[in-house]
Write an enzyme that holds these catalytic residues in place. Sequence first.
Site, short mmCIF file in Angstrom:
data_model
loop_
_atom_site.label_atom_id
_atom_site.label_comp_id
_atom_site.label_asym_id
_atom_site.label_seq_id
_atom_site.Cartn_x
_atom_site.Cartn_y
_atom_site.Cartn_z
N LYS A 200 0.49 -1.24 -0.20
CA LYS A 200 -0.09 -0.11 -0.01
C LYS A 200 0.59 0.94 -0.11
O LYS A 200 1.78 0.89 0.45
CB LYS A 200 -0.78 0.18 1.59
CG LYS A 200 -2.06 -1.31 1.16
CD LYS A 200 -3.23 -1.35 0.09
CE LYS A 200 -3.82 -2.69 -0.10
NZ LYS A 200 -3.56 -3.76 0.74
N HIS A 201 -0.06 2.67 0.02
CA HIS A 201 1.28 3.78 -0.58
C HIS A 201 1.89 4.07 0.70
O HIS A 201 3.51 4.18 0.76
CB HIS A 201 -0.10 5.45 0.10
CG HIS A 201 -1.13 5.24 -1.85
ND1 HIS A 201 -1.92 4.24 -1.70
CD2 HIS A 201 -0.51 5.96 -2.77
CE1 HIS A 201 -2.20 4.90 -2.71
NE2 HIS A 201 -1.65 5.42 -3.39
#
Length: 408
Positions: A200-201
């Site tokens: 994820k980011h």
Amino acid sequence: MTTTEPSGPIRTTPFPTVNDLSGRRIGAEELEAVTRVINSGQLNSTVGGETRAWEQEFGAYCGVEHVVACSSGTSALHLAVAAVNPGPGDEIITTGLSDAGTVLPIVMQNAIPVFADVDQHTGILDPASVEAAITERTKAIIVVHLFGVPAPVEELREIADRHGVILIEDCAQAYGTLTASGARAGTVGHLGCFSLQQSKHITAGDGGMVISKNEPDLVRRARLFADKAWPRDTNERTHLFLSLNYRMTELQAAVARAQLPKLDGIVKDRRDRAHQLTEAIADLPGLRAAPVDGSSYWQFPLFIDPEQAGGDGHVYAKALAEQGVAAGPGYIQRPLYLNPVLSEAKTYGDSGYPLTEVHDRYVRGLCPVTESLIDGRLLVIGWNENYTAADVDDIAAALRLASKQIAG
């Protein structure tokens, strides 16, 4: 003057990847955070302060008051579904084009997943299909901001409110995504769910959050569900309802806190590079990038018209692989409803519960647009904040060459 095609692959060196430090922004700050927790001797969130501090900081970032941290993005969605408190056989509408973590919590709470179709241009739930699927047993809608592309949550919230159901936003891929109204993803629905998984980011290896602007009762139930329904704030050793232990650890929270100040820069760099690629391939026939406005580009999706493009996502993925660029057709191999856990009701022993009477609905043809995207009208290119302009140039060159070879 004639031009010749390259004699070898356009790309011969690896791209940055979220699977190691080449594509992650992890360093001294995270090391200091982990050391701080180790030195405290408090690794559990029931005795330490990191998790509560992380909840406050993430809430401030999102502009919400109510946040619950938990052990994963899937557990965040389970918390949200449990907060809705569906009864056995109640229905929750969602998408067949997502990670299984979107759907499995529904079944774990003995509710029935009902699948609405998606928009062919985004892969995201189509509000008209959602509204058509609502029945008297519908308790909630789970919408996914797929690949970081903003979902039509304002329209879905209006539908949810009109029918008296809860809207849950799955924002696992959507840190920094801005909706049509300019709101942050996760703040328009009743509940928003995030993930801190490796890809994820921002990441803590795993971890999740449930947020809400104005639903304290739902969030309190989610918090209880994450901790065996033990109301620690009342100093009672009791368990108010059936639930599990989904607590975040202090180590996860400390790493997440160190990651948060980097998030805006990560999203900006992903956007900048995605805009570069969007412009570079805008003239290629039959290939259309996702909408630019508001997306945080967890991945870079391309929507394909096989007739114009000369081939589908499988053909383009093979051509790109030959040029050293990895891409995946369809994102997942089959719609979620065609996985055995649903289509064959592989649930509790041999009972099939709670899908005993409904699993035969989960068949090919249920959501035609979803299936067409998975079958080849969608191509997903990996994306990363550490891509350089030269990296994107290579991806663009590979796409242009593939288009020339396939479309002619």
